[in-house]
Design a protein around this motif. Structure first.
Motif, PDB file in Angstrom:
ATOM      1  N   ASN A   1       0.808  -1.208   0.000  1.00  0.00           N
ATOM      2  CA  ASN A   1       0.000   0.000   0.000  1.00  0.00           C
ATOM      3  C   ASN A   1       0.845   1.264   0.000  1.00  0.00           C
ATOM      4  N   CYS A   2       2.163   1.133   0.092  1.00  0.00           N
ATOM      5  CA  CYS A   2       3.037   2.305   0.096  1.00  0.00           C
ATOM      6  C   CYS A   2       3.380   2.751  -1.323  1.00  0.00           C
ATOM      7  N   GLY A   3       3.163   1.911  -2.303  1.00  0.00           N
ATOM      8  CA  GLY A   3       3.459   2.262  -3.674  1.00  0.00           C
ATOM      9  C   GLY A   3       4.940   2.194  -3.981  1.00  0.00           C
ATOM     10  N   VAL A   4       5.273   2.544  -5.223  1.00  0.00           N
ATOM     11  CA  VAL A   4       6.670   2.596  -5.657  1.00  0.00           C
ATOM     12  C   VAL A   4       7.277   3.882  -5.111  1.00  0.00           C
ATOM     13  N   LEU A   5       8.290   3.761  -4.291  1.00  0.00           N
ATOM     14  CA  LEU A   5       8.890   4.929  -3.664  1.00  0.00           C
ATOM     15  C   LEU A   5       9.921   5.589  -4.564  1.00  0.00           C
TER      16      LEU A   5
END
Length: 262
Positions: free
Chosen positions: A83-87
């Motif tokens: 849920n943090c996505g591609v950083l």
């Protein structure tokens, strides 16, 4: 793209990062599926930056989904980090042609999986139908056994011929039950074999996608090298033309000086 604050920043900076995090659109918070790559894995040890949500060190991943297949990126290393996505993307976006190829391959892969899922559902319905018929036959058999037992108790002096007929009917029912049970077992075994075969096909499809992706990337590298060679040749031709142009200009200047002197 989500920010990565340093662990030694002040609380004011943390509040600023959280405000930035709250204002982001939720479309960024989706990490693509990944594939194991021994050359790019583990935690990011080059810096002390951490994920805003979990305050944990970042991890190295390789995407295995859609047009980003094969691209390396930095993401949250926690279990719910999806849920943090591609950083942070390590590799640049793929060329448009390669993106179209990847999109087509994944569409074909999902279409095949959908067909297999529909076939599995149809097989499941058929097996459930056979199981229901088998249960119904078992109930009928049990009821018949009870009826026969009651009949024996009520008519102890029945003729041997009738007893033989009843025994024959029971034996026929037993034989029919055994046949249906054997048929159901065969159907279940065939179903298991089909599922194993489909699993092998899915794994083979994944391997083909990876192989085709690597092949397309190699072809792009070859085209890039050819373009570099063509560029060098063009630069040499332009340099030669410029040299010729300068030589002609010098000759014209000398002729002009001679004419002026006369």
């Amino acid at each position: 793209m989500p920010s990565w604050p340093n662990s030694n920043e002040t609380s004011d900076n943390d509040d600023e990062y959280m405000r930035e995090f709250s204002s982001m659109q939720m479309e960024y918070f989706q990490t693509p599926d990944t594939v194991i790559d021994p050359s790019f894995c583990g935690l990011v040890t080059e810096s002390d930056r951490r994920c805003i949500l979990h305050r944990q060190s970042a991890g190295k991943f390789v995407a295995f989904e859609g047009t980003d297949t094969g691209r390396r990126f930095i993401g949250c290393a926690t279990e719910d980090g999806v849920n943090c996505g591609v950083l942070e993307w390590v590799d640049a976006p793929r060329p448009v042609i390669l993106q179209r190829c990847l999109s087509k391959l994944w569409d074909m892969y999902h279409e095949q999986n959908l067909g297999r899922a529909q076939d599995n559902e149809a097989h499941g319905i058929e097996v459930a139908k056979l199981q229901k018929e088998l249960d119904s036959l078992a109930n009928q058999y049990s009821q018949l056994v009870d009826d026969v037992s009651k009949l024996f108790d009520y008519q102890d002096g029945i003729k041997s011929h009738d007893m033989d007929c009843t025994s024959q009917a029971i034996n026929e029912l037993k034989e029919k039950k055994k046949q249906l049970e054997d048929q159901a077992k065969i159907e279940l075994q065939m179903e298991k074999l089909k599922l194993k075969k489909e699993q092998r096909c899915i794994l083979q499809s994944q391997a083909d996608i990876i192989q085709n992706t690597r092949k397309a990337m190699k072809e792009l590298e070859v085209e890039k090298d050819l373009l570099k060679e063509e560029k060098k040749k063009l630069e040499n031709v332009i340099a030669e033309l410029l040299k010729v142009g300068h030589g002609c200009k010098e000759k014209l200047d000398k002729i002009k000086e001679v004419v002026m002197e006369e």
